[in-house]
Design an enzyme around this catalytic site. Structure first.
Site, PDB file in Angstrom:
ATOM      1  N   ASP A   1       0.843  -1.195   0.000  1.00 53.76           N
ATOM      2  CA  ASP A   1       0.000   0.000   0.000  1.00 53.76           C
ATOM      3  C   ASP A   1       0.880   1.248   0.000  1.00 53.76           C
ATOM      4  O   ASP A   1       1.978   1.242  -0.558  1.00 53.76           O
ATOM      5  CB  ASP A   1      -0.932  -0.052   1.222  1.00 53.76           C
ATOM      6  CG  ASP A   1      -2.303   0.532   0.930  1.00 53.76           C
ATOM      7  OD1 ASP A   1      -2.399   1.769   0.742  1.00 53.76           O
ATOM      8  OD2 ASP A   1      -3.282  -0.233   0.890  1.00 53.76           O
TER       9      ASP A   1
ATOM     10  N   HIS B   1      -3.994   6.042   3.062  1.00 53.07           N
ATOM     11  CA  HIS B   1      -4.712   4.810   2.735  1.00 53.07           C
ATOM     12  C   HIS B   1      -4.121   3.590   3.446  1.00 53.07           C
ATOM     13  O   HIS B   1      -4.837   2.777   4.039  1.00 53.07           O
ATOM     14  CB  HIS B   1      -4.700   4.615   1.214  1.00 53.07           C
ATOM     15  CG  HIS B   1      -5.556   3.498   0.714  1.00 53.07           C
ATOM     16  ND1 HIS B   1      -5.111   2.195   0.650  1.00 53.07           N
ATOM     17  CD2 HIS B   1      -6.829   3.478   0.226  1.00 53.07           C
ATOM     18  CE1 HIS B   1      -6.068   1.420   0.147  1.00 53.07           C
ATOM     19  NE2 HIS B   1      -7.117   2.169  -0.113  1.00 53.07           N
TER      20      HIS B   1
ATOM     21  N   ASN C   1     -14.405  -0.410  -7.501  1.00 45.37           N
ATOM     22  CA  ASN C   1     -15.491   0.486  -7.088  1.00 45.37           C
ATOM     23  C   ASN C   1     -16.246   1.102  -8.265  1.00 45.37           C
ATOM     24  O   ASN C   1     -16.546   2.289  -8.265  1.00 45.37           O
ATOM     25  CB  ASN C   1     -14.914   1.616  -6.222  1.00 45.37           C
ATOM     26  CG  ASN C   1     -14.148   1.103  -5.029  1.00 45.37           C
ATOM     27  OD1 ASN C   1     -14.491   0.079  -4.455  1.00 45.37           O
ATOM     28  ND2 ASN C   1     -13.094   1.811  -4.646  1.00 45.37           N
TER      29      ASN C   1
ATOM     30  N   SER D   1     -11.491  -1.454  -0.881  1.00 41.96           N
ATOM     31  CA  SER D   1     -10.244  -1.482  -0.086  1.00 41.96           C
ATOM     32  C   SER D   1     -10.530  -1.795   1.367  1.00 41.96           C
ATOM     33  O   SER D   1      -9.849  -2.605   2.008  1.00 41.96           O
ATOM     34  CB  SER D   1      -9.564  -0.105  -0.132  1.00 41.96           C
ATOM     35  OG  SER D   1      -8.754   0.044  -1.250  1.00 41.96           O
TER      36      SER D   1
END
Length: 381
Positions: free
Chosen positions: A133, A166, A257, A320
């Site tokens: 990430d 994130h 998404n 996520s």
């Protein structure tokens, strides 16, 4: 293969600085060719500066470098494959700051999947979770007990500090452990290994992800959390995922998404991953979430509060966030029943899902339920 000739061709092509040059992945069909290339490249890059831009990826016998797509390879075409080194993006759709975590520090998603009921039996103790990430906030009070050193693939001389947020959010849902004052995640005694492959904009190349998977394999992670994806299929990324799968690592990936009903993003679409889509607190599929036959399991992903940079908290939505709940649940499962294979874990998850709500629900779809998961693995013995 004439390795010297190939390296000189590569050097000359990279040195030409053609405007259309993008990053490419070059995979060698023969392991012997790859090894010869690496040996010769180590010798020649001192005298040929453009070759310093070559990045090696041993897990798939490949390199990544800037290369124009129109570059002709008549002499070498039968010994290598070339594909574009695509950009890959994180799977979050919204975020906003919040003051704190409610419900005694246990976010609603952690409650919904019934993780707290399992903590008397398992807390994920010593299960290693590689989070590929944006890095992590090492100073966050809720994460200090849960973080291992990890790696920064963008700057190897630095720790994988988060400059986006994130990665810290994902880590918090998986393994935050500060209930009296902050939040607690799904598996509070699991160990997070941050693998920084994404920059401050939340963008990475496929080659960065492959290097992250390589690091996770070499450092014997139990789980890899991949809360990102792309629309195009990459054979190189598939080969890296296969290597992790064969090494016994559970790869958990977010579906995307785009509100799609019949398709999901890569790498979640590969059969060797556990693909995750998002639900709301009403156990319905989140409107933004991809769904359909390629999804293995659904988990909370709408308005999830978790850790953020600077010791703060943010609310985020996306597949996520759903993926981090599943990674945490698998950490609980592996601490409870060590030695389960990735295929066995996927089967247990699919066998123990809670039915979804809503008028139009995909066939065989269900939401993560930690207690049912542990009961299912007990019945299997």
């Amino acid at each position: 293969m004439d390795t010297t000739a190939f390296l000189r061709w590569l050097n000359d092509t990279m040195a030409s600085k053609i405007a259309s040059a993008n990053k490419r992945i070059i995979r060698f069909q023969s392991r012997a060719d790859y090894r010869r290339f690496i040996r010769k490249w180590s010798e020649m890059k001192q005298s040929l500066p453009p070759l310093n831009d070559v990045q090696q990826m041993p897990i798939i016998q490949a390199i990544s470098c800037p290369l124009p797509m129109e570059a002709a390879l008549p002499r070498f075409a039968e010994r290598i494959w070339i594909e574009e080194d695509c950009r890959i993006d994180l799977h979050a759709v919204s975020q906003k700051p919040v003051a704190s975590v409610s419900d005694k520090g246990i976010p609603w998603g952690v409650q919904q999947i019934k993780a707290p009921q399992a903590w008397s039996m398992t807390t994920g103790y010593r299960v290693k979770v590689g989070v590929i990430d944006t890095g992590i906030d090492f100073s966050h009070p809720d994460l200090r007990q849960s973080i291992a050193r990890g790696i920064n693939l963008l700057n190897r001389s630095m720790l994988p500090h988060d400059d986006n947020g994130h990665g810290t959010h994902i880590a918090g849902t998986i393994a935050a452990a500060n209930q009296p004052h902050g939040m607690i995640g799904v598996a509070p005694r699991a160990s997070i290994y941050p693998v920084k492959a994404f920059d401050h904009n939340g963008s990475a190349y496929v080659s960065d992800i492959i290097l992250g998977i390589d690091w996770c394999v070499r450092n014997k992670m139990d789980i890899i959390n991949m809360s990102f994806g792309m629309k195009t299929r990459s054979k190189s990324l598939l080969n890296a995922v296969l290597s992790a799968h064969h090494a016994g690592i559970v790869v958990v990936a977010s579906s995307g998404n785009d509100s799609k009903r019949r398709t999901i993003d890569y790498p979640a679409r590969y059969a060797q991953t556990i693909s995750v889509s998002a639900t709301t607190r009403f156990r319905r599929i989140a409107p933004f979430s991809n769904r359909g036959p390629f999804v293995d399991i659904y988990a909370p992903g709408d308005r999830i509060v978790s850790a953020w940079m600077g010791g703060r908290y943010h609310q985020m939505s996306g597949t996520s966030m759903a993926t981090s709940h599943v990674s945490g649940a698998i950490a609980l499962l592996l601490a409870y029943r060590p030695g389960l294979s990735p295929a066995e874990i996927k089967a247990v998850l699919r066998r123990s899902m809670q039915p979804l709500r809503g008028r139009i629900v995909p066939r065989n779809a269900g939401e993560l339920d930690v207690m049912r998961m542990l009961q299912a693995v007990d019945r299997k013995r």
